[in-house]
Design a protein around this motif. Structure first.
Motif, PDB file in Angstrom:
ATOM      1  N   ASN A 163     -10.495  -7.438  -2.538  1.00 56.84           N
ATOM      2  CA  ASN A 163     -11.576  -7.089  -1.616  1.00 56.84           C
ATOM      3  C   ASN A 163     -12.714  -6.376  -2.350  1.00 56.84           C
ATOM      4  O   ASN A 163     -13.893  -6.615  -2.071  1.00 56.84           O
ATOM      5  N   ARG A 164     -12.387  -5.527  -3.295  1.00 57.71           N
ATOM      6  CA  ARG A 164     -13.417  -4.780  -4.022  1.00 57.71           C
ATOM      7  C   ARG A 164     -14.193  -5.670  -4.993  1.00 57.71           C
ATOM      8  O   ARG A 164     -15.329  -5.338  -5.344  1.00 57.71           O
ATOM      9  N   ARG A 184       0.829  -1.198   0.000  1.00 58.03           N
ATOM     10  CA  ARG A 184       0.000   0.000   0.000  1.00 58.03           C
ATOM     11  C   ARG A 184       0.873   1.261   0.000  1.00 58.03           C
ATOM     12  O   ARG A 184       0.579   2.240  -0.705  1.00 58.03           O
ATOM     13  N   PHE A 214      -3.496   0.334  -7.035  1.00 58.86           N
ATOM     14  CA  PHE A 214      -3.976  -0.174  -5.754  1.00 58.86           C
ATOM     15  C   PHE A 214      -3.295  -1.494  -5.417  1.00 58.86           C
ATOM     16  O   PHE A 214      -2.915  -2.255  -6.319  1.00 58.86           O
ATOM     17  N   LYS A 239     -11.456   3.717   2.031  1.00 58.98           N
ATOM     18  CA  LYS A 239     -10.045   3.345   2.084  1.00 58.98           C
ATOM     19  C   LYS A 239      -9.844   1.926   2.614  1.00 58.98           C
ATOM     20  O   LYS A 239      -9.067   1.143   2.052  1.00 58.98           O
ATOM     21  N   ASP A 240     -10.539   1.573   3.678  1.00 59.47           N
ATOM     22  CA  ASP A 240     -10.324   0.264   4.306  1.00 59.47           C
ATOM     23  C   ASP A 240     -11.270  -0.804   3.761  1.00 59.47           C
ATOM     24  O   ASP A 240     -10.833  -1.870   3.318  1.00 59.47           O
ATOM     25  N   GLU A 241     -12.569  -0.514   3.815  1.00 57.27           N
ATOM     26  CA  GLU A 241     -13.557  -1.536   3.450  1.00 57.27           C
ATOM     27  C   GLU A 241     -14.824  -0.872   2.953  1.00 57.27           C
ATOM     28  O   GLU A 241     -15.280   0.129   3.503  1.00 57.27           O
ATOM     29  N   THR A 246      -6.493  -4.962  -1.949  1.00 60.19           N
ATOM     30  CA  THR A 246      -7.606  -4.027  -2.125  1.00 60.19           C
ATOM     31  C   THR A 246      -8.443  -4.407  -3.344  1.00 60.19           C
ATOM     32  O   THR A 246      -9.681  -4.366  -3.307  1.00 60.19           O
TER      33      THR A 246
END
Length: 310
Positions: A171-172, A66, A164, A193-195, A168
């Motif tokens: 997760n997206r 990151r 990214f 940013k996180d979730e 990330t």
């Protein structure tokens, strides 16, 4: 009888010995099972420790990735050539975009390289270019300027994207079903940013922080969209039932009505004109009659008193 008793005693003694041996075997099995359980507990404890260490390593790796991507940008649609100087191409693009000196741009670039993707291999397109910058401020300046005006290279528009971490992106992807529906309904959204993500629906902001919440929000907007479509279809059917004639036929009827009204107005004007003419003629005849009457009266007066005339 004595012999039978002796034999029974011997058998009983033998059975007792076997029983004691079995007890010893059971005890040894219990001890072995207890040791096995202790060994399993130790193994599980070690597994938990390894999982904790693994999570720490993953978090550390994600943090490093990151941090690294905060200094990176991805450039797309740069024409790929054999034995190319990709750093020189990127420098030329950024000089034109930012209107800065070439030496300044070269100092801001740490390294540049192309990256292989499944999309590029499948569709045989130019590979994306990753830029590693020396300062995060420079990355933000490029993104800010690129959002206001387009960058070009050999008359081809260059797409500038944020880079990214892999975690990330994975997760997206879990929220793809929701983002696809938001795009279909032309609804804007922003990744957190996180979730999760944030979106605006009917003037109200919604924060979706989990996949379960995303599923609930998706089902809600999907149901409302279907209800709106049903209402639209029903209203269309009602309007269609009310209209008995086609729009073209209705226009023709309106045109005919306008022509009829115009002809009636013209007929009324003609009749009025004729009446005025007739009235004028009557007035003229009346005046002529009055003149003849006056002349007759004068002639009569002349006949009655001829001296006055002389």
């Amino acid at each position: 009888m004595a012999e039978i008793k002796e034999e029974l005693k011997k058998e009983i003694k033998g059975m007792k010995k076997e029983n004691e041996a079995m007890k010893e075997d059971i005890e040894s099995l219990k001890r072995g099972k207890q040791k096995q359980e202790e060994t399993q507990d130790k193994t599980q404890e070690r597994m938990k420790n390894l999982e904790i260490l693994n999570q720490r390593v993953i978090q550390r790796q994600d943090y490093l990735e990151r941090t690294e991507t905060e200094y990176q940008l991805r450039l797309r649609n740069i024409h790929e050539e054999k034995e190319e100087n990709i750093r020189e191409k990127v420098t030329e693009i950024l000089v034109e975009l930012l209107q800065r000196m070439k030496e300044y741009i070269e100092d801001q670039i740490d390294r540049t390289y192309r990256i292989n993707t499944n999309y590029a291999r499948k569709h045989k397109t130019d590979r994306d270019v990753i830029i590693q910058l020396t300062r995060k401020v420079m990355r933000d300046e490029i993104l800010r300027t690129g959002s206001k005006k387009s960058a070009f290279y050999k008359e081809k528009r260059i797409v500038i994207l944020k880079e990214f971490p892999t975690s990330t992106i994975k997760n997206r992807r879990k929220y793809a079903f929701l983002t696809d529906e938001l795009k279909r309904q032309n609804m804007k959204f922003r990744w957190e940013k996180d979730e999760g993500l944030m979106t605006t629906y009917k003037g109200q902001r919604y924060w979706v922080k989990s996949v379960e919440r995303a599923r609930q929000f998706y089902e809600g907007i999907k149901a409302e969209d279907m209800d709106e479509e049903k209402d639209h279809v029903s209203k269309g059917k009602q309007n269609k039932g009310k209209r008995m004639v086609s729009p073209r036929k209705e226009e023709l009827e309106n045109c005919n009505q306008r022509i009829t009204r115009s002809m009636a107005a013209r007929a009324t004007d003609t009749q009025t004109t004729q009446e005025e003419i007739a009235t004028n003629e009557e007035d003229e005849e009346g005046e002529e009659g009055e003149e003849e009457t006056q002349e007759g009266q004068e002639e009569e007066r002349q006949e009655e008193d001829p001296e006055i005339t002389e």
